[in-house]
Write a protein that holds these residues in place. Structure first.
Motif, PDB file in Angstrom:
ATOM      1  N   ILE A  95       0.862  -1.184   0.000  1.00  0.00           N
ATOM      2  CA  ILE A  95       0.000   0.000   0.000  1.00  0.00           C
ATOM      3  C   ILE A  95       0.902   1.240   0.000  1.00  0.00           C
ATOM      4  O   ILE A  95       1.756   1.395   0.869  1.00  0.00           O
ATOM      5  N   CYS A  96       0.717   2.103  -0.975  1.00  0.00           N
ATOM      6  CA  CYS A  96       1.532   3.311  -1.100  1.00  0.00           C
ATOM      7  C   CYS A  96       1.321   4.208   0.123  1.00  0.00           C
ATOM      8  O   CYS A  96       0.181   4.484   0.503  1.00  0.00           O
ATOM      9  N   ARG A  97       2.406   4.646   0.705  1.00  0.00           N
ATOM     10  CA  ARG A  97       2.292   5.478   1.914  1.00  0.00           C
ATOM     11  C   ARG A  97       1.874   6.908   1.605  1.00  0.00           C
ATOM     12  O   ARG A  97       1.480   7.656   2.498  1.00  0.00           O
ATOM     13  N   GLU A  98       1.904   7.296   0.330  1.00  0.00           N
ATOM     14  CA  GLU A  98       1.461   8.637  -0.065  1.00  0.00           C
ATOM     15  C   GLU A  98       0.002   8.645  -0.515  1.00  0.00           C
ATOM     16  O   GLU A  98      -0.770   9.486  -0.080  1.00  0.00           O
ATOM     17  N   THR A  99      -0.341   7.700  -1.400  1.00  0.00           N
ATOM     18  CA  THR A  99      -1.673   7.724  -2.005  1.00  0.00           C
ATOM     19  C   THR A  99      -2.658   6.774  -1.325  1.00  0.00           C
ATOM     20  O   THR A  99      -3.866   6.928  -1.487  1.00  0.00           O
ATOM     21  N   GLY A 100      -2.158   5.786  -0.615  1.00  0.00           N
ATOM     22  CA  GLY A 100      -3.027   4.794   0.015  1.00  0.00           C
ATOM     23  C   GLY A 100      -3.542   3.747  -0.949  1.00  0.00           C
ATOM     24  O   GLY A 100      -4.315   2.868  -0.572  1.00  0.00           O
ATOM     25  N   LYS A 101      -3.097   3.822  -2.202  1.00  0.00           N
ATOM     26  CA  LYS A 101      -3.515   2.841  -3.214  1.00  0.00           C
ATOM     27  C   LYS A 101      -2.485   1.726  -3.303  1.00  0.00           C
ATOM     28  O   LYS A 101      -1.353   1.866  -2.836  1.00  0.00           O
ATOM     29  N   LEU A 102      -2.895   0.613  -3.927  1.00  0.00           N
ATOM     30  CA  LEU A 102      -1.974  -0.513  -4.078  1.00  0.00           C
ATOM     31  C   LEU A 102      -0.847  -0.173  -5.048  1.00  0.00           C
ATOM     32  O   LEU A 102      -1.072   0.428  -6.086  1.00  0.00           O
ATOM     33  N   ILE A 103       0.354  -0.582  -4.660  1.00  0.00           N
ATOM     34  CA  ILE A 103       1.517  -0.471  -5.533  1.00  0.00           C
ATOM     35  C   ILE A 103       1.431  -1.635  -6.523  1.00  0.00           C
ATOM     36  O   ILE A 103       1.078  -2.756  -6.142  1.00  0.00           O
ATOM     37  N   LYS A 105       2.009  -4.801  -8.734  1.00  0.00           N
ATOM     38  CA  LYS A 105       2.756  -6.030  -8.457  1.00  0.00           C
ATOM     39  C   LYS A 105       4.110  -6.032  -9.159  1.00  0.00           C
ATOM     40  O   LYS A 105       5.102  -6.492  -8.598  1.00  0.00           O
ATOM     41  N   GLU A 106       4.152  -5.528 -10.385  1.00  0.00           N
ATOM     42  CA  GLU A 106       5.398  -5.508 -11.144  1.00  0.00           C
ATOM     43  C   GLU A 106       6.455  -4.696 -10.402  1.00  0.00           C
ATOM     44  O   GLU A 106       7.617  -5.072 -10.361  1.00  0.00           O
ATOM     45  N   ARG A 107       6.053  -3.581  -9.827  1.00  0.00           N
ATOM     46  CA  ARG A 107       6.998  -2.746  -9.065  1.00  0.00           C
ATOM     47  C   ARG A 107       7.471  -3.488  -7.826  1.00  0.00           C
ATOM     48  O   ARG A 107       8.648  -3.471  -7.493  1.00  0.00           O
ATOM     49  N   LEU A 108       6.551  -4.143  -7.142  1.00  0.00           N
ATOM     50  CA  LEU A 108       6.922  -4.852  -5.916  1.00  0.00           C
ATOM     51  C   LEU A 108       7.818  -6.050  -6.218  1.00  0.00           C
ATOM     52  O   LEU A 108       8.674  -6.398  -5.394  1.00  0.00           O
ATOM     53  N   ARG A 109       7.631  -6.668  -7.359  1.00  0.00           N
ATOM     54  CA  ARG A 109       8.519  -7.784  -7.727  1.00  0.00           C
ATOM     55  C   ARG A 109       9.924  -7.264  -8.018  1.00  0.00           C
ATOM     56  O   ARG A 109      10.902  -7.932  -7.737  1.00  0.00           O
ATOM     57  N   ALA A 110      10.017  -6.079  -8.605  1.00  0.00           N
ATOM     58  CA  ALA A 110      11.321  -5.492  -8.918  1.00  0.00           C
ATOM     59  C   ALA A 110      11.966  -4.858  -7.687  1.00  0.00           C
ATOM     60  O   ALA A 110      13.173  -4.973  -7.476  1.00  0.00           O
ATOM     61  N   VAL A 111      11.158  -4.182  -6.879  1.00  0.00           N
ATOM     62  CA  VAL A 111      11.639  -3.503  -5.672  1.00  0.00           C
ATOM     63  C   VAL A 111      10.720  -3.917  -4.525  1.00  0.00           C
ATOM     64  O   VAL A 111       9.788  -3.187  -4.165  1.00  0.00           O
ATOM     65  N   PRO A 112      10.955  -5.100  -3.946  1.00  0.00           N
ATOM     66  CA  PRO A 112      10.000  -5.640  -2.973  1.00  0.00           C
ATOM     67  C   PRO A 112       9.854  -4.834  -1.680  1.00  0.00           C
ATOM     68  O   PRO A 112       8.887  -5.011  -0.960  1.00  0.00           O
ATOM     69  N   HIS A 113      10.767  -3.925  -1.424  1.00  0.00           N
ATOM     70  CA  HIS A 113      10.666  -3.109  -0.216  1.00  0.00           C
ATOM     71  C   HIS A 113      10.065  -1.724  -0.491  1.00  0.00           C
ATOM     72  O   HIS A 113      10.040  -0.863   0.382  1.00  0.00           O
ATOM     73  N   ALA A 114       9.537  -1.539  -1.708  1.00  0.00           N
ATOM     74  CA  ALA A 114       8.962  -0.247  -2.089  1.00  0.00           C
ATOM     75  C   ALA A 114       7.788   0.126  -1.183  1.00  0.00           C
ATOM     76  O   ALA A 114       6.982  -0.724  -0.810  1.00  0.00           O
ATOM     77  N   THR A 115       7.717   1.401  -0.846  1.00  0.00           N
ATOM     78  CA  THR A 115       6.594   1.910  -0.054  1.00  0.00           C
ATOM     79  C   THR A 115       5.824   2.985  -0.812  1.00  0.00           C
ATOM     80  O   THR A 115       4.864   3.532  -0.286  1.00  0.00           O
ATOM     81  N   LEU A 116       6.286   3.283  -2.023  1.00  0.00           N
ATOM     82  CA  LEU A 116       5.635   4.297  -2.849  1.00  0.00           C
ATOM     83  C   LEU A 116       5.289   3.713  -4.212  1.00  0.00           C
ATOM     84  O   LEU A 116       6.060   2.943  -4.784  1.00  0.00           O
ATOM     85  N   SER A 117       4.145   4.107  -4.743  1.00  0.00           N
ATOM     86  CA  SER A 117       3.792   3.734  -6.109  1.00  0.00           C
ATOM     87  C   SER A 117       4.668   4.536  -7.058  1.00  0.00           C
ATOM     88  O   SER A 117       5.322   5.507  -6.664  1.00  0.00           O
ATOM     89  N   ILE A 118       4.678   4.148  -8.322  1.00  0.00           N
ATOM     90  CA  ILE A 118       5.462   4.865  -9.320  1.00  0.00           C
ATOM     91  C   ILE A 118       5.032   6.328  -9.390  1.00  0.00           C
ATOM     92  O   ILE A 118       5.863   7.231  -9.424  1.00  0.00           O
ATOM     93  N   ASP A 119       3.713   6.570  -9.383  1.00  0.00           N
ATOM     94  CA  ASP A 119       3.208   7.946  -9.458  1.00  0.00           C
ATOM     95  C   ASP A 119       3.683   8.775  -8.276  1.00  0.00           C
ATOM     96  O   ASP A 119       4.122   9.919  -8.451  1.00  0.00           O
ATOM     97  N   SER A 123       6.341  11.961  -8.401  1.00  0.00           N
ATOM     98  CA  SER A 123       5.909  13.293  -7.943  1.00  0.00           C
ATOM     99  C   SER A 123       6.853  13.878  -6.903  1.00  0.00           C
ATOM    100  O   SER A 123       6.817  15.066  -6.629  1.00  0.00           O
ATOM    101  N   GLN A 124       7.733  13.062  -6.346  1.00  0.00           N
ATOM    102  CA  GLN A 124       8.712  13.559  -5.363  1.00  0.00           C
ATOM    103  C   GLN A 124       9.872  14.289  -6.012  1.00  0.00           C
ATOM    104  O   GLN A 124      10.566  15.032  -5.369  1.00  0.00           O
ATOM    105  N   LYS A 125      10.083  14.055  -7.292  1.00  0.00           N
ATOM    106  CA  LYS A 125      11.260  14.631  -7.981  1.00  0.00           C
ATOM    107  C   LYS A 125      11.130  16.092  -8.208  1.00  0.00           C
ATOM    108  O   LYS A 125      10.163  16.706  -8.244  1.00  0.00           O
TER     109      LYS A 125
END
Length: 125
Positions: A95-103, A105-119, A123-125
């Motif tokens: 669950i994205c800590r910014e948006t509250g939406k699901l990250i 699966k492809e992102r989590l498989r690549a970066v399993p410790h991710a806490t942020l969705s791609i969007d 947006s942090q940049k």
């Protein structure tokens, strides 16, 4: 049917297996770096000539510094993976800590410790 707000127990089990494998490998790598820093692998310069020793000590210091940086980075990665396992236990993993939406699966498989969705990450940049 509405949007999913968390991954199923079966999906979480899949991610736990992935993370556990990565964690074991990361811990092995971390131990290798630690051994390199402590020179407990037996590859030292104790039995070489004094001239060679002086040259090698400079390289050994640089090598220890690099191993130290790699070890620190690996330890941070291990901590992130362990935190991901805690999120799986709490059923908040993915669950994205910014948006509250699901990250994705492809992102989590690549970066399993991710806490942020791609969007959210973009947006942090």
């Amino acid at each position: 049917m509405g949007e999913k707000n968390r991954y199923s127990d079966e999906e979480l089990k899949e991610f736990r297996t992935l993370i556990t494998g990565k964690l074991e490998k990361a811990q092995e790598d971390y131990q290798m770096y630690r051994n390199s820093i402590n020179q407990s692998d037996g590859n030292d310069i104790a039995d070489t000539s004094p001239t060679f020793k002086v040259l090698e000590e400079g390289a050994a210091t640089l090598s220890k510094e690099e191993a130290g940086k790699l070890a620190q980075r690996q330890l941070k990665f291990i901590q992130h993976l362990q935190a991901a396992l805690v999120r799986i236990e709490n059923k908040t993993y993915g669950i994205c800590r910014e948006t509250g939406k699901l990250i994705a699966k492809e992102r989590l498989r690549a970066v399993p410790h991710a806490t942020l969705s791609i969007d959210a990450k973009n947006s942090q940049k």
